[in-house]
Design a protein around this motif. Structure first.
Motif, mmCIF file in Angstrom:
data_model
loop_
_atom_site.group_PDB
_atom_site.id
_atom_site.type_symbol
_atom_site.label_atom_id
_atom_site.label_comp_id
_atom_site.label_asym_id
_atom_site.label_seq_id
_atom_site.Cartn_x
_atom_site.Cartn_y
_atom_site.Cartn_z
ATOM 1 N N PRO A 1 0.814 -1.235 -0.104
ATOM 2 C CA PRO A 1 -0.036 -0.180 -0.088
ATOM 3 C C PRO A 1 0.890 1.238 0.105
ATOM 4 O O PRO A 1 0.312 2.338 -0.556
ATOM 5 N N ARG A 2 2.225 1.088 0.502
ATOM 6 C CA ARG A 2 2.910 2.352 0.503
ATOM 7 C C ARG A 2 3.971 2.138 -0.205
ATOM 8 O O ARG A 2 5.214 2.821 -0.147
ATOM 9 N N TRP A 3 4.179 1.133 -1.209
ATOM 10 C CA TRP A 3 5.277 0.880 -2.089
ATOM 11 C C TRP A 3 5.734 2.017 -2.891
ATOM 12 O O TRP A 3 7.114 2.314 -3.097
ATOM 13 N N SER A 4 4.848 2.814 -3.324
ATOM 14 C CA SER A 4 5.209 3.896 -4.253
ATOM 15 C C SER A 4 5.756 5.103 -3.631
ATOM 16 O O SER A 4 6.343 6.162 -4.096
ATOM 17 N N SER A 5 5.693 5.065 -2.173
ATOM 18 C CA SER A 5 6.222 5.952 -1.314
ATOM 19 C C SER A 5 7.627 5.763 -0.921
ATOM 20 O O SER A 5 8.437 6.699 -0.508
ATOM 21 N N ARG A 6 8.076 4.531 -1.333
ATOM 22 C CA ARG A 6 9.436 4.308 -0.812
ATOM 23 C C ARG A 6 10.556 4.685 -1.495
ATOM 24 O O ARG A 6 10.397 4.997 -2.843
ATOM 25 N N VAL A 7 11.773 5.052 -1.001
ATOM 26 C CA VAL A 7 13.096 5.400 -1.507
ATOM 27 C C VAL A 7 13.808 4.269 -1.509
ATOM 28 O O VAL A 7 14.037 3.451 -0.504
ATOM 29 N N PHE A 8 14.654 4.032 -2.477
ATOM 30 C CA PHE A 8 15.653 2.960 -2.453
ATOM 31 C C PHE A 8 17.291 3.450 -2.592
ATOM 32 O O PHE A 8 17.324 4.448 -3.143
ATOM 33 N N LEU A 9 17.825 2.948 -2.018
ATOM 34 C CA LEU A 9 19.229 3.145 -1.941
ATOM 35 C C LEU A 9 20.259 1.911 -2.437
ATOM 36 O O LEU A 9 20.122 0.944 -1.755
ATOM 37 N N ASN B 1 12.112 9.377 6.882
ATOM 38 C CA ASN B 1 11.628 9.603 8.247
ATOM 39 C C ASN B 1 10.939 9.003 8.898
ATOM 40 O O ASN B 1 10.080 9.447 10.080
ATOM 41 N N VAL B 2 10.494 7.731 8.584
ATOM 42 C CA VAL B 2 9.642 6.718 9.375
ATOM 43 C C VAL B 2 10.647 5.905 9.730
ATOM 44 O O VAL B 2 11.364 4.906 9.366
ATOM 45 N N PRO C 1 18.469 11.898 1.655
ATOM 46 C CA PRO C 1 17.908 12.191 2.829
ATOM 47 C C PRO C 1 18.856 12.685 4.084
ATOM 48 O O PRO C 1 20.033 12.734 3.512
ATOM 49 N N SER C 2 18.460 13.550 4.854
ATOM 50 C CA SER C 2 19.452 14.146 5.551
ATOM 51 C C SER C 2 20.421 13.539 6.487
ATOM 52 O O SER C 2 21.699 13.656 6.770
ATOM 53 N N TYR C 3 20.044 12.130 6.844
ATOM 54 C CA TYR C 3 20.982 11.261 7.430
ATOM 55 C C TYR C 3 20.759 9.694 6.678
ATOM 56 O O TYR C 3 19.612 9.546 6.115
ATOM 57 N N HIS C 4 21.794 9.018 6.639
ATOM 58 C CA HIS C 4 21.724 7.709 6.217
ATOM 59 C C HIS C 4 20.438 6.894 6.657
ATOM 60 O O HIS C 4 19.941 6.862 7.887
ATOM 61 N N PRO C 5 19.729 6.284 5.870
ATOM 62 C CA PRO C 5 18.627 5.732 6.077
ATOM 63 C C PRO C 5 18.987 4.672 7.215
ATOM 64 O O PRO C 5 17.515 4.115 7.926
ATOM 65 N N SER C 6 20.048 3.909 7.448
ATOM 66 C CA SER C 6 20.092 2.938 8.280
ATOM 67 C C SER C 6 19.716 3.492 9.810
ATOM 68 O O SER C 6 19.425 2.645 10.893
ATOM 69 N N THR C 7 20.098 4.869 9.858
ATOM 70 C CA THR C 7 19.678 5.196 11.402
ATOM 71 C C THR C 7 18.151 5.077 11.676
ATOM 72 O O THR C 7 17.708 5.152 13.001
#
Length: 419
Positions: A10-18, A95-96, A169-175
């Motif tokens: 349902p939120r797939w199209s909102s996701r970002v990939f790295l 940010n989630v 993003p402001s910070y690495h997504p692993s955070t």
């Protein structure tokens, strides 16, 4: 398709990939409609004749998911045909918290694609993975094809999304997933991980039997507790032993000696399980502190700062700017863990530290090897040390002679702890 994968859709199209491509983090997003936007930079350098795939581990059970993610890499390296490139990919909601899912990105030539797609189809049918393939259209627009369990391979009927550029993003997504996954902030959170993995790791039950009781609150020690932190070969052992003798103190170490029989076992486990093991070691040390601190001052060789700093620096790749900013909750001290009177962080010049390590002639841990070979990792560890608060570290240059360092630290202790 796995239920975890379905819950993401349902939120797939909102996701970002790295995608980690040759050490360079490259981000892209997806959208359902074609807006004639150029393909992300990561795909502009790809060749149309090659094939590209991603696998994201989407297990609802994070213990089994962590184990599967580690084992999946070994399986892919073993079963993929030669000439297939393998790197990491992750997907997240900006940010989630706890939205990060990790996996692998594959590149292959057309000749190997049938064999690869058979392997990916088998994985998608039986394991907690979400498989995507990527292709370039006539208009140079790249698309992502989301496989379904009904598909034996990516086909035109598979769900299709258009790839678009994404802001860094402001910070690495692993955070987003560090809290209580890479760094643990309570006894109960770390205990829960080892308890849940005890059915697949028998040694976990032996560790749990060593843990202190959580029934009653511990008294604050009557005597000061001083923690000495720092990378290997900064002089911690020499200093802690000298402080013990000079102050008539008890010397403790973290992780505690009682966990030594199982360290090699847990060092081979995925970060989630390994970090929980070392977090619980701090609580055992805290119990020892509460007992010994009623009788003498206590010197501790490493404590929670080390556990957290190494975990943060490992989870967050790249330059220092990828770290969470100062004041982030990632750097806060666990509310249920004893706080020492003083924490001293020993530092030495990197070349001097390497010279000392060579002089020891001892084998290095994986993290020590990474410190020697990766300057950015060392800088992240040192900066994470400095950002942890409650209490914060007091930095001391350990380059001078051992006697001079001892005198400097004794001055700090007398000023802070009145010894």
């Amino acid at each position: 398709m796995a239920r975890r994968a379905m819950s993401l859709l349902p939120r797939w199209s909102s996701r970002v990939f790295l995608v980690d491509l040759d050490g360079a983090p490259l981000y892209f997003g997806i959208q359902e409609e074609h807006w004639e936007e150029k393909a992300p930079r990561v795909f502009r350098q790809f060749q149309k004749q090659d094939k590209y795939y991603s696998l994201l581990v989407c297990s609802r059970d994070r213990i089994k998911g962590a184990k599967f993610y580690a084992e999946l890499k070994d399986k892919l390296l073993r079963d993929l045909p030669s000439g297939c490139d393998l790197t990491t990919i992750c997907s997240f909601l900006p940010n989630v918290r706890d939205s990060l899912i990790k996996g692998y990105f594959l590149k292959s030539n057309t000749e190997n694609s049938p064999q690869i797609e058979r392997l990916l189809s088998q994985l998608e049918q039986h394991d907690p993975v979400l498989v995507c393939s990527y292709s370039e259209g006539e208009d140079e627009q790249w698309t992502q094809h989301l496989w379904s369990r009904a598909e034996s391979k990516a086909t035109a009927s598979a769900k299709q999304y258009y790839l678009v550029s994404s802001d860094v993003p402001s910070y690495h997504p692993s955070t987003l997933n560090i809290i209580n996954s890479d760094v643990f902030y309570s006894f109960d959170e770390a205990y829960d991980v080892l308890k849940k993995c005890s059915d697949i790791i028998p040694e976990a039950m032996s560790v749990l039997e060593k843990l202190p009781s959580r029934v009653k609150a511990r008294r604050k020690p009557d005597f000061p507790v001083i923690v000495i932190e720092g990378l290997d070969a900064t002089g911690k052992t020499t200093l802690t032993e000298s402080l013990r003798d000079t102050l008539g103190a008890t010397l403790l170490r973290s992780p505690p000696q009682c966990l030594s029989p199982w360290r090699a076992c847990f060092d081979q486990e995925p970060p989630l399980i390994r970090r929980a093991f070392y977090a619980l070691g701090n609580y055992i040390t805290a119990e020892q502190i509460s007992q010994e601190g009623m009788k003498t001052p206590v010197i501790v060789d490493r404590f929670w700062h080390s556990t957290a700093a190494y975990a943060i620096a490992t989870a967050v790749s790249g330059p220092l700017c990828n770290l969470p900013s100062e004041g982030s909750e990632v750097y806060r001290w666990p509310s249920d863990l004893f706080q020492p009177s003083l924490v001293v962080l020993l530092t030495v010049d990197p070349e001097e530290r390497k010279r000392r390590l060579r002089g020891r002639g001892q084998g290095e841990t994986d993290e020590e090897q990474e410190l020697d070979h990766n300057q950015l990792f060392r800088l992240r560890v040192e900066e994470a040390y400095r950002r942890i608060s409650g209490p914060a570290c007091v930095t001391v240059d350990a380059s001078p002679s051992a006697d001079l360092v001892l005198q400097q630290v004794l001055l700090l202790i007398r000023g802070k702890c009145h010894l």
